[in-house]
Scaffold this motif. Structure first.
Motif, PDB file in Angstrom:
ATOM      1  N   VAL A 112       0.829  -1.208   0.000  1.00 20.70           N
ATOM      2  CA  VAL A 112       0.000   0.000   0.000  1.00 20.70           C
ATOM      3  C   VAL A 112       0.862   1.257   0.000  1.00 20.70           C
ATOM      4  O   VAL A 112       0.627   2.193  -0.776  1.00 20.70           O
ATOM      5  CB  VAL A 112      -0.950   0.008   1.212  1.00 20.70           C
ATOM      6  CG1 VAL A 112      -1.648   1.367   1.336  1.00 20.70           C
ATOM      7  CG2 VAL A 112      -1.985  -1.093   1.079  1.00 20.70           C
ATOM      8  N   ARG A 115       2.674   1.821  -3.300  1.00 17.39           N
ATOM      9  CA  ARG A 115       1.735   2.330  -4.313  1.00 17.39           C
ATOM     10  C   ARG A 115       1.486   3.808  -4.092  1.00 17.39           C
ATOM     11  O   ARG A 115       1.481   4.597  -5.047  1.00 17.39           O
ATOM     12  CB  ARG A 115       0.438   1.533  -4.224  1.00 17.39           C
ATOM     13  CG  ARG A 115      -0.598   1.858  -5.303  1.00 17.39           C
ATOM     14  CD  ARG A 115      -1.528   2.962  -4.889  1.00 17.39           C
ATOM     15  NE  ARG A 115      -2.600   3.165  -5.858  1.00 17.39           N
ATOM     16  CZ  ARG A 115      -3.356   4.239  -5.894  1.00 17.39           C
ATOM     17  NH1 ARG A 115      -3.145   5.232  -5.037  1.00 17.39           N
ATOM     18  NH2 ARG A 115      -4.326   4.367  -6.793  1.00 17.39           N
ATOM     19  N   GLU A 116       1.262   4.217  -2.844  1.00 10.76           N
ATOM     20  CA  GLU A 116       0.986   5.621  -2.558  1.00 10.76           C
ATOM     21  C   GLU A 116       2.185   6.499  -2.911  1.00 10.76           C
ATOM     22  O   GLU A 116       2.035   7.592  -3.473  1.00 10.76           O
ATOM     23  CB  GLU A 116       0.627   5.796  -1.078  1.00 10.76           C
ATOM     24  CG  GLU A 116      -0.655   5.091  -0.656  1.00 10.76           C
ATOM     25  CD  GLU A 116      -1.869   5.592  -1.427  1.00 10.76           C
ATOM     26  OE1 GLU A 116      -1.942   6.809  -1.696  1.00 10.76           O
ATOM     27  OE2 GLU A 116      -2.725   4.766  -1.779  1.00 10.76           O
ATOM     28  N   GLY A 138      -9.932   5.119  -7.935  1.00  7.88           N
ATOM     29  CA  GLY A 138      -9.102   5.721  -6.904  1.00  7.88           C
ATOM     30  C   GLY A 138      -9.908   6.118  -5.688  1.00  7.88           C
ATOM     31  O   GLY A 138      -9.463   5.959  -4.547  1.00  7.88           O
ATOM     32  N   LYS A 141     -10.723   3.009  -3.826  1.00  7.55           N
ATOM     33  CA  LYS A 141      -9.533   2.568  -3.088  1.00  7.55           C
ATOM     34  C   LYS A 141      -9.395   3.334  -1.784  1.00  7.55           C
ATOM     35  O   LYS A 141      -9.155   2.746  -0.721  1.00  7.55           O
ATOM     36  CB  LYS A 141      -8.291   2.757  -3.953  1.00  7.55           C
ATOM     37  CG  LYS A 141      -6.985   2.318  -3.314  1.00  7.55           C
ATOM     38  CD  LYS A 141      -6.305   3.385  -2.479  1.00  7.55           C
ATOM     39  CE  LYS A 141      -6.019   4.633  -3.278  1.00  7.55           C
ATOM     40  NZ  LYS A 141      -5.319   5.674  -2.449  1.00  7.55           N
ATOM     41  N   THR A 142      -9.567   4.647  -1.859  1.00  3.48           N
ATOM     42  CA  THR A 142      -9.442   5.485  -0.669  1.00  3.48           C
ATOM     43  C   THR A 142     -10.493   5.122   0.369  1.00  3.48           C
ATOM     44  O   THR A 142     -10.195   5.024   1.565  1.00  3.48           O
ATOM     45  CB  THR A 142      -9.585   6.973  -1.046  1.00  3.48           C
ATOM     46  OG1 THR A 142      -8.543   7.324  -1.975  1.00  3.48           O
ATOM     47  CG2 THR A 142      -9.478   7.860   0.180  1.00  3.48           C
ATOM     48  N   GLN A 145      -9.744   1.613   1.828  1.00  6.38           N
ATOM     49  CA  GLN A 145      -8.549   1.692   2.654  1.00  6.38           C
ATOM     50  C   GLN A 145      -8.848   2.323   4.000  1.00  6.38           C
ATOM     51  O   GLN A 145      -8.406   1.828   5.044  1.00  6.38           O
ATOM     52  CB  GLN A 145      -7.509   2.520   1.902  1.00  6.38           C
ATOM     53  CG  GLN A 145      -6.115   2.469   2.465  1.00  6.38           C
ATOM     54  CD  GLN A 145      -5.139   3.117   1.511  1.00  6.38           C
ATOM     55  OE1 GLN A 145      -4.559   2.460   0.655  1.00  6.38           O
ATOM     56  NE2 GLN A 145      -4.951   4.413   1.639  1.00  6.38           N
ATOM     57  N   ALA A 171      -9.103  -3.539  -0.736  1.00  6.06           N
ATOM     58  CA  ALA A 171      -8.432  -2.242  -0.879  1.00  6.06           C
ATOM     59  C   ALA A 171      -7.077  -2.412  -1.554  1.00  6.06           C
ATOM     60  O   ALA A 171      -6.694  -1.601  -2.409  1.00  6.06           O
ATOM     61  CB  ALA A 171      -8.268  -1.582   0.488  1.00  6.06           C
ATOM     62  N   ALA A 175      -6.070  -0.914  -5.089  1.00  5.73           N
ATOM     63  CA  ALA A 175      -4.902  -0.025  -5.098  1.00  5.73           C
ATOM     64  C   ALA A 175      -3.937  -0.409  -6.209  1.00  5.73           C
ATOM     65  O   ALA A 175      -3.396   0.453  -6.915  1.00  5.73           O
ATOM     66  CB  ALA A 175      -4.199  -0.073  -3.739  1.00  5.73           C
ATOM     67  N   THR A 178      -5.683   0.392  -9.729  1.00  2.41           N
ATOM     68  CA  THR A 178      -5.720   1.828 -10.004  1.00  2.41           C
ATOM     69  C   THR A 178      -4.321   2.417 -10.117  1.00  2.41           C
ATOM     70  O   THR A 178      -4.105   3.375 -10.860  1.00  2.41           O
ATOM     71  CB  THR A 178      -6.499   2.574  -8.905  1.00  2.41           C
ATOM     72  OG1 THR A 178      -5.917   2.286  -7.614  1.00  2.41           O
ATOM     73  CG2 THR A 178      -7.955   2.143  -8.890  1.00  2.41           C
ATOM     74  N   GLY A 179      -3.364   1.834  -9.398  1.00  2.00           N
ATOM     75  CA  GLY A 179      -1.983   2.289  -9.528  1.00  2.00           C
ATOM     76  C   GLY A 179      -1.457   2.050 -10.925  1.00  2.00           C
ATOM     77  O   GLY A 179      -0.798   2.913 -11.515  1.00  2.00           O
TER      78      GLY A 179
END
Length: 199
Positions: A112, A115-116, A138, A141-142, A145, A171, A175, A178-179
């Motif tokens: 995670v 990815r961020e 996204g 995902k947020t 998460q 999540a 993630a 979407t990443g």
């Protein structure tokens, strides 16, 4: 659709405004959250509930500070820089704390956070070429998460803990997907050198 705050043009207003104050509050709450998480060995019910409350308040400020900045046209350079830092600091502190307490697998935390970090770097990589707005994936995902992390912070057991694990796995999956999508859109944006319109 919520826009990417990094790509929003800054106004000439002072950095000292309500939106930035909420961002600073989120940063200040991070060490408070960590302290509550590890109080009395990290397993005291009362302290964990307090940690959850702090996490919830901080997560709410993440949602409203950007909205306020855009609606009042008070987007600033400080806000563009501090907002993503505050976001990553909060979720990073939560995931690392849970892993240190042996309540969340380290591989989840690493995936995670990697990815961020990658997405944040991509934002700055393309910022001069245009904006990549947050996609529905996204946003999902947020949400997943935040919900999963919040459930892990609470001292839950049985099926509620299992539910938290399922949401966390979802999540992580979203993630990663979407990443990958963000990387493709960033590369296309750099090549086309124009703003990507949200779909």
């Amino acid at each position: 659709m919520r826009e990417d705050p990094i790509g929003h043009p800054p106004s000439s207003v002072s950095a000292w405004n309500v939106a930035n104050a909420l961002t600073v509050l989120r940063l200040v709450l991070v060490p408070v959250f960590v302290a509550a998480m590890f109080a009395h060995g990290g397993h005291a019910t009362g302290w964990r509930v307090l940690a959850w409350a702090v996490f919830a308040v901080a997560s709410i400020t993440d949602r409203i500070d950007g909205d306020i900045a855009r609606k009042r046209n008070i987007v600033t350079e400080f806000g563009k820089l501090a907002d993503p830092i505050a976001d990553k600091a909060l979720i990073g502190a939560a995931l690392v704390s849970l892993s240190l307490l042996h309540e969340l697998a380290w591989w989840i935390t690493v995936v995670v956070l990697a990815r961020e970090l990658a997405v944040t770097l991509l934002r700055f990589w393309v910022i001069r070429h245009g904006v990549i707005p947050a996609s529905r994936g996204g946003k999902l995902k947020t949400l997943l998460q935040a919900v999963a992390t919040g459930l892990y912070v609470l001292p839950l057991h049985g099926w509620l803990h299992d539910l938290a694990a399922v949401i966390m796995y979802a999540a992580v999956l979203v993630a990663l997907v979407t990443g990958g999508d963000y990387v493709l859109r960033a590369v296309r944006l750099r090549r086309s050198d124009r703003v990507v319109v949200a779909s």
